[in-house]
Design a protein around this motif. Structure first.
Motif, PDB file in Angstrom:
ATOM      1  N   LYS A 116       2.606   6.876   6.287  1.00  0.00           N
ATOM      2  CA  LYS A 116       1.588   5.823   6.182  1.00  0.00           C
ATOM      3  C   LYS A 116       1.527   5.268   4.757  1.00  0.00           C
ATOM      4  O   LYS A 116       1.352   4.070   4.555  1.00  0.00           O
ATOM      5  N   LYS A 117       1.682   6.150   3.783  1.00  0.00           N
ATOM      6  CA  LYS A 117       1.695   5.700   2.389  1.00  0.00           C
ATOM      7  C   LYS A 117       2.887   4.774   2.131  1.00  0.00           C
ATOM      8  O   LYS A 117       2.758   3.749   1.465  1.00  0.00           O
ATOM      9  N   MET A 118       4.044   5.112   2.696  1.00  0.00           N
ATOM     10  CA  MET A 118       5.226   4.274   2.550  1.00  0.00           C
ATOM     11  C   MET A 118       4.979   2.890   3.177  1.00  0.00           C
ATOM     12  O   MET A 118       5.308   1.865   2.590  1.00  0.00           O
ATOM     13  N   LEU A 119       4.378   2.873   4.362  1.00  0.00           N
ATOM     14  CA  LEU A 119       4.067   1.615   5.029  1.00  0.00           C
ATOM     15  C   LEU A 119       3.115   0.779   4.172  1.00  0.00           C
ATOM     16  O   LEU A 119       3.349  -0.412   3.955  1.00  0.00           O
ATOM     17  N   LYS A 120       2.052   1.393   3.665  1.00  0.00           N
ATOM     18  CA  LYS A 120       1.074   0.660   2.849  1.00  0.00           C
ATOM     19  C   LYS A 120       1.722   0.088   1.586  1.00  0.00           C
ATOM     20  O   LYS A 120       1.467  -1.066   1.225  1.00  0.00           O
TER      21      LYS A 120
ATOM     22  N   VAL B 147      -9.931  -8.551   2.690  1.00  0.00           N
ATOM     23  CA  VAL B 147      -9.754  -9.303   3.933  1.00  0.00           C
ATOM     24  C   VAL B 147      -9.352  -8.323   5.028  1.00  0.00           C
ATOM     25  O   VAL B 147      -8.505  -7.448   4.804  1.00  0.00           O
ATOM     26  N   ASP B 148      -9.944  -8.472   6.201  1.00  0.00           N
ATOM     27  CA  ASP B 148      -9.582  -7.646   7.354  1.00  0.00           C
ATOM     28  C   ASP B 148      -8.445  -8.297   8.123  1.00  0.00           C
ATOM     29  O   ASP B 148      -8.447  -9.509   8.335  1.00  0.00           O
ATOM     30  N   VAL B 149      -7.497  -7.477   8.537  1.00  0.00           N
ATOM     31  CA  VAL B 149      -6.446  -7.926   9.449  1.00  0.00           C
ATOM     32  C   VAL B 149      -6.786  -7.301  10.791  1.00  0.00           C
ATOM     33  O   VAL B 149      -6.800  -6.073  10.923  1.00  0.00           O
ATOM     34  N   PRO B 150      -7.093  -8.139  11.799  1.00  0.00           N
ATOM     35  CA  PRO B 150      -7.490  -7.585  13.094  1.00  0.00           C
ATOM     36  C   PRO B 150      -6.349  -6.787  13.729  1.00  0.00           C
ATOM     37  O   PRO B 150      -5.197  -6.902  13.338  1.00  0.00           O
ATOM     38  N   GLU B 151      -6.702  -6.013  14.736  1.00  0.00           N
ATOM     39  CA  GLU B 151      -5.735  -5.119  15.368  1.00  0.00           C
ATOM     40  C   GLU B 151      -4.502  -5.865  15.863  1.00  0.00           C
ATOM     41  O   GLU B 151      -4.595  -6.886  16.536  1.00  0.00           O
ATOM     42  N   LEU B 152      -3.356  -5.324  15.474  1.00  0.00           N
ATOM     43  CA  LEU B 152      -2.060  -5.841  15.918  1.00  0.00           C
ATOM     44  C   LEU B 152      -1.382  -4.773  16.754  1.00  0.00           C
ATOM     45  O   LEU B 152      -1.482  -3.580  16.438  1.00  0.00           O
ATOM     46  N   THR B 153      -0.668  -5.183  17.779  1.00  0.00           N
ATOM     47  CA  THR B 153       0.139  -4.265  18.571  1.00  0.00           C
ATOM     48  C   THR B 153       1.574  -4.726  18.444  1.00  0.00           C
ATOM     49  O   THR B 153       1.876  -5.907  18.652  1.00  0.00           O
ATOM     50  N   THR B 154       2.459  -3.799  18.079  1.00  0.00           N
ATOM     51  CA  THR B 154       3.864  -4.153  17.934  1.00  0.00           C
ATOM     52  C   THR B 154       4.751  -2.991  18.326  1.00  0.00           C
ATOM     53  O   THR B 154       4.342  -1.829  18.264  1.00  0.00           O
TER      54      THR B 154
ATOM     55  N   GLU C 199      -4.533  -3.089  -2.982  1.00  0.00           N
ATOM     56  CA  GLU C 199      -4.440  -1.947  -2.078  1.00  0.00           C
ATOM     57  C   GLU C 199      -4.427  -2.441  -0.635  1.00  0.00           C
ATOM     58  O   GLU C 199      -5.033  -3.456  -0.314  1.00  0.00           O
ATOM     59  N   VAL C 200      -3.719  -1.711   0.212  1.00  0.00           N
ATOM     60  CA  VAL C 200      -3.729  -1.959   1.646  1.00  0.00           C
ATOM     61  C   VAL C 200      -4.275  -0.691   2.298  1.00  0.00           C
ATOM     62  O   VAL C 200      -3.772   0.408   2.041  1.00  0.00           O
ATOM     63  N   TYR C 201      -5.317  -0.849   3.101  1.00  0.00           N
ATOM     64  CA  TYR C 201      -5.929   0.278   3.790  1.00  0.00           C
ATOM     65  C   TYR C 201      -5.648   0.168   5.284  1.00  0.00           C
ATOM     66  O   TYR C 201      -5.722  -0.925   5.852  1.00  0.00           O
TER      67      TYR C 201
ATOM     68  N   ILE D  89      -7.087  -5.521   3.424  1.00  0.00           N
ATOM     69  CA  ILE D  89      -6.304  -5.828   2.230  1.00  0.00           C
ATOM     70  C   ILE D  89      -7.266  -6.103   1.090  1.00  0.00           C
ATOM     71  O   ILE D  89      -8.082  -7.023   1.163  1.00  0.00           O
ATOM     72  N   GLN D  90      -7.164  -5.288   0.042  1.00  0.00           N
ATOM     73  CA  GLN D  90      -8.010  -5.460  -1.148  1.00  0.00           C
ATOM     74  C   GLN D  90      -7.221  -6.228  -2.201  1.00  0.00           C
ATOM     75  O   GLN D  90      -6.121  -5.843  -2.567  1.00  0.00           O
TER      76      GLN D  90
END
Length: 141
Positions: free
Chosen positions: A110-114, A49-56, A132-134, A70-71
């Motif tokens: 980035k690995k920690m975030l994923k 599933v794709d998560v569209p661009e988020l700005t935070t 997996e989260v890409y 998200i796989q």
């Protein structure tokens, strides 16, 4: 005396048959696990599933724009995570708003975030799991 010898022979035969059975069972199980096929790319895309661009905002004055894929382990799990998109977005915003620019720098950040997102997403799941989260897009000025 003769009965005792017969009992010993029968016991040896029974133990031998059991031992052969256990060895055969272990061999078959090992062989079966080795032959499990890896999913092909079409299966992976179907269960993603794709998560569209988020700005935070990050901690401090920085912000980040990020998109994810998200796989999951099945099409059913992908449908569930797709329905939970508002929860997924909320988790991404919550986690990232607690991070600094330095937390996200480099591969390690980035690995920690994923890994954090994967763990949090799996807490939501009822059917299947996130494998997996890409990070598919990432901008941090």
């Amino acid at each position: 005396m003769k009965n005792n010898k017969l009992l010993t022979i029968m016991l040896i035969i029974l133990v031998s048959i059991t031992l052969v059975g256990v060895v055969a069972l272990v061999t078959v199980n090992k062989w079966d696990k080795g032959s499990a096929k890896e999913p092909n790319i079409d299966d992976i895309i179907e269960a993603s599933v794709d998560v569209p661009e988020l700005t935070t905002n990050l901690v401090g004055t920085n912000f980040v724009k990020i998109s994810l894929k998200i796989q999951t382990d099945s099409k059913k799990a992908a449908e569930e995570i797709g329905k939970r998109d508002f929860q997924v977005k909320s988790i991404v915003i919550e986690e990232m708003s607690e991070m600094t620019k330095e937390d996200l720098e480099g591969k390690k950040g980035k690995k920690m975030l994923k890994n954090t997102l994967k763990t949090r997403f799996n807490e939501l799941m009822q059917d299947g799991e996130v494998q997996e989260v890409y990070i598919t897009s990432y901008i941090m000025p």
